[in-house]
Enzyme design. Structure first.
Site, mmCIF file in Angstrom:
data_model
loop_
_atom_site.group_PDB
_atom_site.id
_atom_site.type_symbol
_atom_site.label_atom_id
_atom_site.label_comp_id
_atom_site.label_asym_id
_atom_site.label_seq_id
_atom_site.Cartn_x
_atom_site.Cartn_y
_atom_site.Cartn_z
ATOM 1 N N ARG A 1 -31.436 41.523 -115.631
ATOM 2 C CA ARG A 1 -32.626 41.172 -114.859
ATOM 3 C C ARG A 1 -32.362 40.916 -113.385
ATOM 4 O O ARG A 1 -33.136 41.320 -112.527
ATOM 5 C CB ARG A 1 -33.250 39.931 -115.461
ATOM 6 C CG ARG A 1 -33.777 40.232 -116.819
ATOM 7 C CD ARG A 1 -34.395 39.030 -117.443
ATOM 8 N NE ARG A 1 -35.031 39.459 -118.684
ATOM 9 C CZ ARG A 1 -35.471 38.652 -119.615
ATOM 10 N NH1 ARG A 1 -35.357 37.351 -119.455
ATOM 11 N NH2 ARG A 1 -36.035 39.124 -120.692
ATOM 12 N N LEU B 1 -34.806 32.765 -126.950
ATOM 13 C CA LEU B 1 -35.317 32.416 -128.274
ATOM 14 C C LEU B 1 -34.143 32.123 -129.194
ATOM 15 O O LEU B 1 -34.145 31.167 -129.959
ATOM 16 C CB LEU B 1 -36.165 33.569 -128.823
ATOM 17 C CG LEU B 1 -37.355 34.005 -127.949
ATOM 18 C CD1 LEU B 1 -38.143 35.121 -128.629
ATOM 19 C CD2 LEU B 1 -38.270 32.822 -127.647
HETATM 20 C C1 LIG Z 1 -43.850 35.177 -120.734
HETATM 21 C C2 LIG Z 1 -42.503 34.878 -121.303
HETATM 22 C C3 LIG Z 1 -41.904 35.754 -122.188
HETATM 23 C C4 LIG Z 1 -40.659 35.485 -122.719
HETATM 24 N N1 LIG Z 1 -40.101 36.385 -123.579
HETATM 25 C C5 LIG Z 1 -38.898 36.096 -124.134
HETATM 26 C C6 LIG Z 1 -38.313 36.996 -125.075
HETATM 27 O O1 LIG Z 1 -38.876 38.035 -125.410
HETATM 28 N N2 LIG Z 1 -37.124 36.663 -125.608
HETATM 29 C C7 LIG Z 1 -36.480 35.515 -125.274
HETATM 30 O O2 LIG Z 1 -35.409 35.265 -125.819
HETATM 31 N N3 LIG Z 1 -37.014 34.650 -124.391
HETATM 32 C C8 LIG Z 1 -38.197 34.906 -123.815
HETATM 33 N N4 LIG Z 1 -38.736 34.024 -122.915
HETATM 34 C C9 LIG Z 1 -38.076 32.740 -122.665
HETATM 35 C C10 LIG Z 1 -38.349 31.771 -123.792
HETATM 36 O O3 LIG Z 1 -39.669 31.937 -124.249
HETATM 37 C C11 LIG Z 1 -38.200 30.311 -123.387
HETATM 38 O O4 LIG Z 1 -37.029 30.130 -122.679
HETATM 39 C C12 LIG Z 1 -38.133 29.442 -124.629
HETATM 40 O O5 LIG Z 1 -39.223 29.704 -125.460
HETATM 41 C C13 LIG Z 1 -38.090 27.976 -124.284
HETATM 42 O O6 LIG Z 1 -38.179 27.234 -125.483
HETATM 43 P P1 LIG Z 1 -37.986 25.678 -125.473
HETATM 44 O O7 LIG Z 1 -38.152 25.235 -126.879
HETATM 45 O O8 LIG Z 1 -36.745 25.313 -124.780
HETATM 46 O O9 LIG Z 1 -39.173 25.111 -124.571
HETATM 47 P P2 LIG Z 1 -40.839 25.314 -124.574
HETATM 48 O O10 LIG Z 1 -41.197 26.317 -125.580
HETATM 49 O O11 LIG Z 1 -41.152 25.465 -123.189
HETATM 50 O O12 LIG Z 1 -41.312 23.961 -125.155
HETATM 51 C C14 LIG Z 1 -41.347 22.793 -124.392
HETATM 52 C C15 LIG Z 1 -41.978 21.717 -125.219
HETATM 53 O O13 LIG Z 1 -41.802 20.484 -124.555
HETATM 54 C C16 LIG Z 1 -43.016 19.798 -124.465
HETATM 55 N N5 LIG Z 1 -42.938 18.979 -123.257
HETATM 56 C C17 LIG Z 1 -42.534 19.344 -122.015
HETATM 57 N N6 LIG Z 1 -42.539 18.290 -121.202
HETATM 58 C C18 LIG Z 1 -42.944 17.239 -121.945
HETATM 59 C C19 LIG Z 1 -43.126 15.863 -121.658
HETATM 60 N N7 LIG Z 1 -42.873 15.353 -120.467
HETATM 61 N N8 LIG Z 1 -43.582 15.086 -122.661
HETATM 62 C C20 LIG Z 1 -43.832 15.577 -123.901
HETATM 63 N N9 LIG Z 1 -43.637 16.859 -124.215
HETATM 64 C C21 LIG Z 1 -43.200 17.672 -123.247
HETATM 65 C C22 LIG Z 1 -44.085 20.834 -124.472
HETATM 66 O O14 LIG Z 1 -45.275 20.281 -124.943
HETATM 67 C C23 LIG Z 1 -43.491 21.848 -125.427
HETATM 68 O O15 LIG Z 1 -43.790 21.462 -126.739
HETATM 69 C C24 LIG Z 1 -39.986 34.300 -122.358
HETATM 70 C C25 LIG Z 1 -40.575 33.420 -121.472
HETATM 71 C C26 LIG Z 1 -41.807 33.719 -120.913
HETATM 72 C C27 LIG Z 1 -42.360 32.806 -119.883
#
Ligand SMILES: Cc1cc2nc3c(=O)[nH]c(=O)nc-3n(C[C@H](O)[C@H](O)[C@H](O)COP(=O)(O)OP(=O)(O)OC[C@H]3O[C@@H](n4cnc5c(N)ncnc54)[C@H](O)[C@@H]3O)c2cc1C
Ligand code: SF4
Ligand code: FES
Lengths: 251, 637
Positions: free
Chosen positions: B330, B441
């Protein structure tokens, strides 16, 4: 273009609400509907007024947060489109737009356009899963699943839990939402062992939450931004009848 | 501050197994006596909360959306990597590990990346068992596609909704545990601070977003899985609510923040169309499997794309990187787009765009196949732009997308605060200076399903965790601080909206700390950001009260944290005078314009330590040592 908005304003669950009118000026056709509301809200804040509360997050039509009745239609006039993906080119200069929250007994209003959809989570809690703990799963390819079963399961699994089906239904039934989960898991071998338990539990919970019954108006599938087919309700009903029969013969 | 990465001894391939054997276990009967707070219900948080509760721990899980199913992970489109080698094309755990390390430009920790590759295979099995409807071949086997930065086909997917389906799998596992009364879920609840007692993380202070009530929750350990901070740029591909508040408050309580300047700009997003724009929409990287990227050869060529003959098109990725073509990593692909646009060859009204063209693929495979592969993405594109990508090439441009930086964690995913863990995008650990597609993911689920369930037990079993309760002064004082901060925000009553300040911050970050960075620009940003912060605290207008659902207040709190984090990112970028991965310092490039690392001086993780509101943060370094691979200049040619 310039538009006139008539928006449901309700400070909290306890207050009574009413429609208030606002001007939306210089709206670009490339804006999304929510961006149009953002601009109105910015003006309200600068004018010392309270901005309009609405749920939203991804703005890509996938998280299911957004949802409002737009001129009486759940998510607005464009088919298969969530409110956040609706663009202002659908409207024309001088249009009047009435914006209201989802209305259903099981979705109490929290504020303005924001409603409480936690009933959906509780429906899932009654069996919308496969009871497998983390660890010890067999190799992914040990479970062969034909392409068409996988595709059908995916069609149903595409539900975003937005609640438009409930809002559109004259009975405020959540059958499309529930049927979608039952069909997703029911099409897959992984979902079979709990199939009966799942449908009985989830259907019962719909009643407990105060959703209405399905009487085949079909408004739900028209409103659904993911085009979930009403076939999932047929599937749910079939499963329910079969499961109930098995349950009573086992008694 | 001491940075002990706790990397287990022994050969790379045996470290994790050995570690699992060496760490202490909590007796099954005792697990229910321990309580764990999980903040976040995305892939990392939901998988962790579900699994920890299956093991017997008493779990509380928090998210700010109205349901855990709506976490930002839901939006991931393209897929998830796993070293299954189902395609028999030469994949292996080592290859996935190596691709990850190389893709990250050799700025990640070897042992962590290796473990990630190892666990990738278990994730797919687990998700299949949950009923995730991955794409299948006619014979019933799992299907794969290719993603950037790899020459094997190892990406598993569920149409263009892979994140949605994986998250629903984790969400359903979580709901199953909630139904049993083993997880208590707190939706519409935002963590506003971390509470420490005796040097350990012992709880959090939250705001109920409906009533506005400030509440405390105590536990034996706290897990932050709160996602990334790309929204510091205002416009990004992230959901609007994504924020850094939880990790930023943890930083201010003593957790080191690692590599804040490593932010990924995704090459294929729909370009900006106007000032009202609230977010940028990603067009999945998987499109680069079949789409060809080009711009006109001539500057300022305003002809419609179909009138530009092939000979007058520059398929610049295929020209510059023949081995990887349109599927380069990327960072490189994004910079290449910026470069051609800077040369005046960009397309669309703003000139900030390049074509992603499917005409050849449609000719070769038929429109039907293209619809099957990308139908929903094409529809989404058309809904937003009003152009039909089956007929005219898509216009795309890079946009902020993912943050490799985050809270520093050791091999156990524990931050520098004992008892505080960080998972998923919120930590820094596995992707170095650039993340490969379909690997976030994978990392979120590896952390939540397979790492934290083991490593947290080690901490809890070691004992020394005293009983605490929320009446203790540490909780009460933090609640008071939060209440004061909230009333301060509401009382300023100035002229600027939160969004207008956020947008301005975004411009500063994008201009000076975006796709390419230089000394002068970064110094400029270091002047501008504190000025903007002052303006925020003097002139922001936050309407409403603290005792109601107040979305403006929620935003104000998040933006106030971005205004501090932005400065740390700039400091980090200024310090790292080398280029690596997504961090491109104009001063450090190869003769043909590629990122030039400086391993002698910068083969380290920059872990920043908070030193108080009026002091510069302290830089701590964790040296990166590579045992199994040889550091090389990345080459995708
Ligand atoms: C459009 C898009 C497409 C993508 N496609 C891919 C893909 O195809 N393959 C891949 O591997 N990755 C992909 N990514 C990246 C990937 O989706 C993310 O990096 C990953 O899902 C992050 O997961 P996470 O569980 O760390 O956080 P998130 O899914 O961001 O979850 C954060 C959680 O924390 C909670 N939260 C945040 N702050 C607070 C707070 N202060 N108090 C209480 N709760 C809070 C939220 O409510 C949420 O539940 C993509 C990202 C985007 C933006
Ligand atoms: S079935 Fe359709 S309308 Fe109903 S919740 Fe799911 S996506 Fe929304
Ligand atoms: S904001 Fe996520 S579906 Fe509309």
């Amino acid at each position: 273009m310039n538009l006139k908005l008539h928006v449901w304003r309700q400070p909290s669950a306890k207050d009574t609400g009413r429609i208030e009118s606002y001007e939306a000026r210089d709206v670009s056709p490339d804006m999304s509907f929510l961006e149009m509301l953002d601009v109105v809200n910015e003006e309200l804040i600068v004018a010392g007024k309270r901005p309009i509360a609405f749920d939203h997050d991804c703005r890509e039509g996938i998280c299911g947060s957004c949802g409002m009745m737009i001129n009486g239609v759940a998510h607005g006039p464009q088919k298969a489109t969530a409110a956040c993906q609706l663009h202002m080119r659908t409207f024309k200069d001088g249009d009047e737009i009435v914006i209201e929250p989802w209305r259903a007994r099981a979705f109490p209003i929290i504020k303005d356009l924001v409603v409480d959809r936690s009933a959906f989570d509780r429906i899932i809690q009654r069996g919308g899963y496969v009871s497998v703990n983390t660890g010890g799963a067999p190799d992914g390819n040990d479970i062969l699943i034909g392409k068409s079963s996988a595709d059908h399961a995916m069609d149903a699994a595409a539900c975003i839990g937005c609640g438009a089906c409930v809002a559109a239904c004259p009975n405020a039934s959540s059958s499309l939402f529930t049927g979608a989960k039952i069909t997703h898991l029911g099409k897959l071998p992984q979902g079979q062992p709990e199939r009966d338990r799942r449908v009985i539990g989830m259907v019962e919970q719909m009643d407990i939450e105060g959703f209405g019954n399905c009487s085949w108006f079909g408004e739900c599938q028209e409103a659904c931004p993911k085009e979930i087919s009403i076939d999932v309700i047929k599937q749910m009903n079939r499963d329910y009848v079969a499961a109930s029969a098995r349950a009573s013969s086992n008694e | 501050m001491e940075l002990n990465s706790k990397i287990p001894p022994g050969p790379l391939a045996e470290k994790w197994d050995q570690h699992k054997f060496d760490i202490k276990l909590v007796n099954p009967a005792n697990k229910r006596k321990y309580s764990v707070i999980v903040v976040g219900s995305g892939l990392a948080g939901a998988s962790a909360a579900a699994t920890l509760s299956e093991l017997g721990y008493a779990v509380k899980c928090f998210c700010f959306q109205d349901s855990p199913r709506r976490a930002h992970s839901i939006a991931a489109q393209g897929g998830i990597n796993a070293a299954k080698n189902y395609q028999n094309d030469g994949d292996s755990v080592f290859r996935l590990f190596y691709d990850t390390l190389k893709g990250g430009d050799f700025r990640s920790r070897e042992a962590n990346s290796y473990r990630l590759a190892q666990l990738s295979v278990n994730i797919i099995d687990q998700c299949v068992a949950q009923g995730v409807p991955f794409a299948r071949e006619y014979g019933g086997h799992l299907a794969n596609r290719s993603f950037g930065g790899a020459q094997v086909s190892r990406t598993f997917y569920a149409r263009g909704q892979t994140g949605q389906q994986l998250l629903l799998g984790a969400y359903q596992a979580l709901e199953k545990q909630i139904a049993k009364g083993l997880v208590t879920m707190y939706p519409r609840t935002e963590m506003l601070d971390l509470v420490m007692i005796d040097g350990r993380a012992r709880g959090i202070v939250v705001r109920n977003l409906i009533t506005g009530k400030i509440e405390s929750h105590a536990a034996d350990a706290v897990v932050l899985a709160t996602g990334g901070y790309s929204n510091v740029f205002y416009l990004s591909t992230n959901a609007r609510g994504c924020n850094a508040t939880a990790i930023w408050r943890a930083y201010k309580r003593g957790a080191a923040f690692a590599n804040p300047c490593y932010t990924q700009i995704h090459p294929t997003c729909i370009p900006v169309s106007g000032d009202y724009q609230s977010k940028l929409t990603l067009m999945s990287e998987s499109l680069r499997n079949d789409g060809r990227v080009w711009v006109p050869k001539a500057k300022g060529d305003k002809r419609p794309p179909n009138e530009i003959p092939p000979a007058e098109r520059d398929y610049y990725l295929e020209r510059k990187y023949p081995a990887f073509g349109n599927l380069g990593p990327r960072d490189i692909t994004s910079r290449a787009a910026k470069e051609v646009c800077d040369e005046g060859r960009g397309v669309g009204e703003t000139g900030r765009g390049v074509y992603l063209d499917f005409a050849d693929a449609i000719k070769r495979l038929g429109a039907q196949t293209i619809t099957e592969r990308y139908g929903n993405l094409f529809e989404m594109y058309e809904r937003i732009t009003d152009e039909n990508p089956y007929k005219v090439p898509m216009r795309i441009y890079p946009a902020p997308h993912y943050t490799m930086g985050g809270l520093w964690v050791d091999y156990n995913l524990m931050t520098t605060i004992p008892g505080l863990y960080a998972l998923g995008e919120a930590n820094f650990s596995d992707h170095g200076a650039n993340r490969l597609g379909a690997s976030a993911l994978m990392q979120g689920l590896a952390d939540g399903y397979f790492v934290i369930p083991y490593t947290i037990g080690d901490y809890l079993a070691r004992g020394g965790i005293n009983a605490v309760n929320t009446d203790m002064p540490e909780f009460r004082n933090t609640e008071r601080e939060i209440a004061e901060r909230t009333s301060k925000l509401l009382s300023i009553d100035g002229k600027r909206t939160v969004d207008s300040i956020h947008r301005e911050l975004g411009h500063i970050m994008w201009d000076y700390c975006g796709m390419s960075r230089n000394d002068a620009g970064l110094r400029k940003a270091l002047e501008l950001i504190p000025q903007l912060r002052d303006e925020f605290w003097k002139d922001v207008n936050v309407p409403g009260s603290d005792a109601e659902l107040n979305q403006a207040l929620e935003k104000a709190g998040r933006v106030s944290d971005f205004l501090e984090l932005g400065e740390l990112m700039v400091r980090d970028a200024l310090n790292r005078t080398e280029s690596c991965g997504a961090h491109f310092r104009e001063e450090s490039q190869t003769p043909d314009g590629e990122a030039l690392r400086d391993d002698e001086h910068f083969a380290y993780v920059a872990a920043w330590e908070y030193a108080g509101a009026n002091a510069a943060p302290i830089l701590n370094k964790e040296p990166l040592e590579f045992e199994s691979i040889h550091l090389s200049q990345r080459n995708y040619k």
